[in-house]
Design a protein around this motif. Sequence first.
Motif, mmCIF file in Angstrom:
data_model
loop_
_atom_site.group_PDB
_atom_site.id
_atom_site.type_symbol
_atom_site.label_atom_id
_atom_site.label_comp_id
_atom_site.label_asym_id
_atom_site.label_seq_id
_atom_site.Cartn_x
_atom_site.Cartn_y
_atom_site.Cartn_z
ATOM 1 N N LYS A 98 52.562 21.107 -28.144
ATOM 2 C CA LYS A 98 51.929 22.411 -28.315
ATOM 3 C C LYS A 98 52.670 23.496 -27.538
ATOM 4 N N ILE A 153 43.057 21.987 -26.157
ATOM 5 C CA ILE A 153 43.868 22.585 -27.222
ATOM 6 C C ILE A 153 45.327 22.731 -26.765
ATOM 7 N N TRP A 198 45.462 14.236 -23.816
ATOM 8 C CA TRP A 198 44.733 15.013 -24.840
ATOM 9 C C TRP A 198 43.653 14.123 -25.493
ATOM 10 N N ARG A 231 39.683 14.754 -25.409
ATOM 11 C CA ARG A 231 38.971 15.086 -26.664
ATOM 12 C C ARG A 231 37.824 14.100 -26.941
ATOM 13 N N GLN A 242 37.844 27.626 -23.949
ATOM 14 C CA GLN A 242 38.471 27.310 -25.226
ATOM 15 C C GLN A 242 37.480 27.503 -26.383
ATOM 16 N N ALA A 270 38.525 29.998 -29.121
ATOM 17 C CA ALA A 270 38.988 29.358 -30.364
ATOM 18 C C ALA A 270 37.842 29.155 -31.348
ATOM 19 N N GLY A 271 36.636 28.996 -30.822
ATOM 20 C CA GLY A 271 35.493 28.752 -31.705
ATOM 21 C C GLY A 271 34.795 30.020 -32.144
ATOM 22 N N THR A 277 38.200 33.071 -34.574
ATOM 23 C CA THR A 277 38.617 32.577 -35.891
ATOM 24 C C THR A 277 37.466 32.651 -36.913
ATOM 25 N N THR A 282 37.180 35.257 -40.172
ATOM 26 C CA THR A 282 36.915 34.766 -41.534
ATOM 27 C C THR A 282 35.729 35.500 -42.152
ATOM 28 N N LEU A 316 51.472 27.901 -36.954
ATOM 29 C CA LEU A 316 51.202 26.858 -35.951
ATOM 30 C C LEU A 316 52.501 26.597 -35.219
ATOM 31 N N ARG A 347 55.002 24.748 -32.428
ATOM 32 C CA ARG A 347 55.253 23.505 -31.698
ATOM 33 C C ARG A 347 56.651 23.547 -31.083
ATOM 34 N N PRO A 395 44.108 26.033 -43.248
ATOM 35 C CA PRO A 395 43.417 26.964 -42.340
ATOM 36 C C PRO A 395 43.062 26.308 -41.011
ATOM 37 N N PHE A 396 42.835 24.999 -41.049
ATOM 38 C CA PHE A 396 42.448 24.294 -39.819
ATOM 39 C C PHE A 396 43.568 23.390 -39.319
ATOM 40 N N ARG A 439 45.706 16.846 -34.533
ATOM 41 C CA ARG A 439 45.389 18.054 -33.776
ATOM 42 C C ARG A 439 44.682 19.114 -34.625
ATOM 43 N N CYS A 494 41.733 21.305 -36.309
ATOM 44 C CA CYS A 494 40.581 21.958 -35.687
ATOM 45 C C CYS A 494 39.388 21.014 -35.597
ATOM 46 N N SER A 541 32.295 25.684 -38.592
ATOM 47 C CA SER A 541 32.520 27.110 -38.852
ATOM 48 C C SER A 541 32.144 27.470 -40.291
HETATM 49 C C1 HEM Z 1 37.303 29.739 -39.445
HETATM 50 C C2 HEM Z 1 37.197 29.180 -38.267
HETATM 51 C C3 HEM Z 1 38.288 28.409 -37.570
HETATM 52 C C4 HEM Z 1 39.635 28.349 -37.847
HETATM 53 C C5 HEM Z 1 40.394 29.051 -38.960
HETATM 54 C C6 HEM Z 1 40.221 27.463 -36.862
HETATM 55 C C7 HEM Z 1 41.552 27.108 -36.830
HETATM 56 C C8 HEM Z 1 42.100 26.178 -35.965
HETATM 57 C C9 HEM Z 1 43.453 25.701 -36.026
HETATM 58 C C10 HEM Z 1 44.493 26.130 -37.047
HETATM 59 C C11 HEM Z 1 43.619 24.811 -35.014
HETATM 60 C C12 HEM Z 1 44.886 24.043 -34.694
HETATM 61 C C13 HEM Z 1 45.840 24.874 -33.884
HETATM 62 C C14 HEM Z 1 47.172 24.188 -33.727
HETATM 63 O O1 HEM Z 1 47.357 23.068 -34.170
HETATM 64 O O2 HEM Z 1 48.075 24.797 -33.133
HETATM 65 C C15 HEM Z 1 42.358 24.732 -34.303
HETATM 66 C C16 HEM Z 1 42.121 23.928 -33.207
HETATM 67 C C17 HEM Z 1 40.947 23.910 -32.525
HETATM 68 N N1 HEM Z 1 39.778 24.567 -32.868
HETATM 69 FE FE1 HEM Z 1 39.499 25.707 -34.483
HETATM 70 N N2 HEM Z 1 39.243 27.044 -36.010
HETATM 71 C C18 HEM Z 1 38.053 27.577 -36.413
HETATM 72 C C19 HEM Z 1 36.800 27.379 -35.849
HETATM 73 C C20 HEM Z 1 36.574 26.621 -34.734
HETATM 74 C C21 HEM Z 1 35.275 26.375 -34.156
HETATM 75 C C22 HEM Z 1 33.941 26.871 -34.737
HETATM 76 C C23 HEM Z 1 35.479 25.630 -33.030
HETATM 77 C C24 HEM Z 1 34.486 25.104 -32.051
HETATM 78 C C25 HEM Z 1 33.307 25.621 -31.810
HETATM 79 C C26 HEM Z 1 36.923 25.403 -32.912
HETATM 80 C C27 HEM Z 1 37.520 24.714 -31.882
HETATM 81 C C28 HEM Z 1 38.842 24.295 -31.918
HETATM 82 C C29 HEM Z 1 39.411 23.426 -30.897
HETATM 83 C C30 HEM Z 1 38.713 22.903 -29.656
HETATM 84 C C31 HEM Z 1 40.728 23.161 -31.287
HETATM 85 C C32 HEM Z 1 41.740 22.279 -30.574
HETATM 86 C C33 HEM Z 1 41.636 20.872 -31.073
HETATM 87 C C34 HEM Z 1 42.609 19.933 -30.376
HETATM 88 O O3 HEM Z 1 43.674 20.369 -29.968
HETATM 89 O O4 HEM Z 1 42.266 18.766 -30.271
HETATM 90 N N3 HEM Z 1 37.541 26.010 -33.972
HETATM 91 N N4 HEM Z 1 41.441 25.569 -34.902
#
Ligand code: HEM
Length: 454
Positions: free
Chosen positions: A79, A93, A100, A104, A261, A265-266, A269, A273, A332, A334, A393-394, A399, A401, A407
């Motif tokens: 990352k 994250i 990690w 997690r 975080q 992040a939560g 995003t 949207t 994204l 890396r 998107p996720f 790794r 989301c 969401s």
């Molecule tokens: C539309 C809503 C969301 C989008 C578009 C989104 C997008 C993403 C993306 C693309 C990643 C990966 C980033 C990477 O690999 O560099 C990520 C990771 C993460 N997201 Fe989301 N996210 C959203 C909502 C949420 C929500 C609601 C939460 C928690 C309440 C959340 C918590 C996290 C966490 C903790 C990670 C890290 C996971 C890890 O590294 O194990 N996200 N998100």
Amino acid sequence: MADMTVAYSPSHGLGEEQSIWFKLTPLLNQENPMQVLMALSDKYAGVIPINLKNQRIVLLSEPEHAERVLVSNADNYTKYFDGLRPIFGRSMITIDGALWQKIRTPQQAAFHPNMFEEYFPYLMSAIDSKMARWAKFAATGETIEMVEETWTLAAEMVCKALFDREMPFNPHFVFKQVKTYTDVMNHKSIRLKNVRGELVEITGEDTAKAMEVWHSVPDMVMGANVLEHREKTLLTMLQEAEADPDFPEFDHRQVIDEMKQYLWAGTETTALTLAWSLYLLSQHPEAMERIRAEARAVCGDADPQWNQVQQLAYTRQVIQETMRLFPPIWGLIRIAAGDDDIQGHKIRAGDKVVILSYIAHHSPKFWTDPEKFDPERFAPERAKKRVKYSYLPFAAGKRACIGGALSQIENTLALVQLLRRFTPEYVGPKPAKIHATVTLCPKGGLPFRIHALS
Ligand code: HEM
């Protein structure tokens, strides 16, 4: 707070000279930054190597590239968080490898779909507060900023559903501070002096204030009014991990960082949207009507019940289509740990690799008429035909989301409830433009006026 002097360490992360964000600034500070990247990607067949004096950035946009970096050879790619450490600390994250996974694991249960029913009333209660606020806006006719509105909603949902707490902070103020960091393109102007490896005294009112405010938020949340004393919430899971004598890595600092975080992040995003989807719906009144009709067919005049959420299928498709057109995380990043070969392209250890989700989402190779807003693309039969890893998107792989499913429930409920009572009218310049920070923001915001439905 004027002229505040703070001890500043480069580890605070704002504006490293080598930051990938600096290098990309000339590309991204364009009138339409994504158009520039798409044209380059087209010209170079999906692989744009940017060679700089002592480092290389490789921009990738084909599904096969995403598969290699995020899934089949994911362990080779770590990352990258330059500039964002103050926001995320050492939360999961940002971490790689075995640690990690360890961090997690105790949190995973909070995102299992069987928890969502428990969260449902708290999501609805946060939407109720938003509707009360919008009723006032409808009466005054004032212009509001939609991202601020949806960000408040998402933050209240996280506090209530995941932490069992009232939201004790002013999100408008707090998230403005966070933006100091996530608006990475402006780091250069904020960073005053940065001597590598040494503490340097700088005057940095913005950064100091931002850090102070953001660091105080997790404690504020923990000390806030407990709603129901639920036994198993994300917060209790974090606290149990902290109390586990066999898990010394999960200390109090870890709990605080994990909370930060989630609070960023939560929330941003999810908020982007919802805001972008309201923008798109304001430009496509027929889709707005269809959401209202679906809500009437599924719920009648009553509020949605938990067992009806799955049936709000068209509304969910609107959200999915919004994340295709405006993916909140558009790239994204890396760092390659070792050499690799991606479809014949040599990647060297140390290269920074960016998977450009936005470009795959807008490519005519994977989407018919890609610039058109067409939620029907996500109807089950058509979605099945989608090319794997063309929609990210996720992200993807291990790794991906953790909160993606949650969401979508948050935003489905928000759209249905808000649109049954109000018509949000977009009153900004058309079409809305993009500002590519760490997230894909609307340039200058998304101003709206709210009208009540009779
Ligand atoms: C539309 C809503 C969301 C989008 C578009 C989104 C997008 C993403 C993306 C693309 C990643 C990966 C980033 C990477 O690999 O560099 C990520 C990771 C993460 N997201 Fe989301 N996210 C959203 C909502 C949420 C929500 C609601 C939460 C928690 C309440 C959340 C918590 C996290 C966490 C903790 C990670 C890290 C996971 C890890 O590294 O194990 N996200 N998100």
